[in-house]
Write a protein that holds these residues in place. Sequence first.
Motif: not given
Length: 437
Positions: A24-29, A166-174
């Motif tokens: 839950a926290l990993a998904g949220l963060f 979070g950074a992995g999802l952020g990479l996709l966002a980048s």
Amino acid sequence: MAQSPSQAEIDRFARQNLRRNFVALAGLFGMFQAGLSFASFTTVLPALAGRLGASNALIGLIPAIHMVGWSLPGVLVANHVEGLNRKLPYVTRYTVFERLPLALGAVAILLLATNNPGLALVLLILSLASMSLVGGVVLPGWFGIITKIVPVNIRGRFFAWSNTIGAGLGLLASAGVGFLINGLPYPINYAACLAIGAACLWVGFAFLFRIREPDLSIDHVSVSLGEYLGRLPKILRRDNELSRFLAARWVASLGTMGVGFYAVYALSDLRLAEWQVGAFNFALLATQMASSVAFGTLADRFGHKIVVTAGTGSMAFASLAAVLSSEAWWLIYLAFVAVGASYATIGVSAFSILLEYAPAGQQPTYTSLAGLLLAPPTFAAPIIGGLIADAVGYTAMFWMSVVISLLAVFLFVFLVHDPRDLRGEPPFGQGDGPVIE
């Protein structure tokens, strides 16, 4: 009055629900990180402010607003939060208002950036300020939850894996940021970045309802706000180790003055294409993801002080790379790589070490007190950096950042003690508690 639970009881509940709460926290963060990647305070928003005609001093306000907003309000609510048996309802109630302003900022950019850029800039800054201030109100609740549901000897790895996701999802966002900025006309491109960022924050909100927090009676005596604030200086006088740590962090915060200007410098002085803002974000987040787990493991085994020190050294290296990029433009990417490593250490250890300095039950007070004391240099650093850049150029400002960061490294090495060393605890080993797999 009911007896407060022991740390052993809290840790027992945490272990029983670790997998559920971690997901839950990993998904949220993770979704929060993705949202802030689409609307990055380090790359996207400074570049947008530059397009809107902001001065360097005003551009410097953007990361300052973000950090100070998260730092200041906590001390006003920490006493209330400490007295709550469950912190999750408090967090759920107020974090709704943390997710609204980014969408409003997207609307302001879409409607006003071309015809009235000055007003668009004002509304953008106001929306970012409100988002950050509400985040600061929520933050003590978060730390209260973390101390109850994450055992102390795996917090480094917990924050590391959360940051990695979070950074992995952020990479996709980048990658999305680069596509949007390069593929859509201005200002639709930046408005789309902010709107998608807001959508990611709302997706993350759904994970809140999967968190399982114990309903534990708290042995806490509520006092008036004035009396509570009056106690804070006594904490600093009594806890010399906390004071030393905060003094070093104070200097380290000043050393971050150049971070908000790397992207602007690359576009204005190095003449790089605007689409590379997304590539800068990618370099930052890729490093943050790659280094978080290593730093988390290091923190769990040897303490958080070594990780915080390494992060401060990385910030010095980032500004040095920015200086040298005038001779080799590609070194500006190395600056963002170093910032990514520094951000990883902050995510893993900057607050975790405060949770270990704090006596049981006082973690919201310690984290909020730290936020209050670190707000002035956090707010002043980018503004000072902007003024220096306007007066004598980016290079001089980057050099000053290098020197101040190295001074902070010296203070961490020779002035600060790890809280585990103070308690005489051996390094944690692999068999000391649950491991997140």
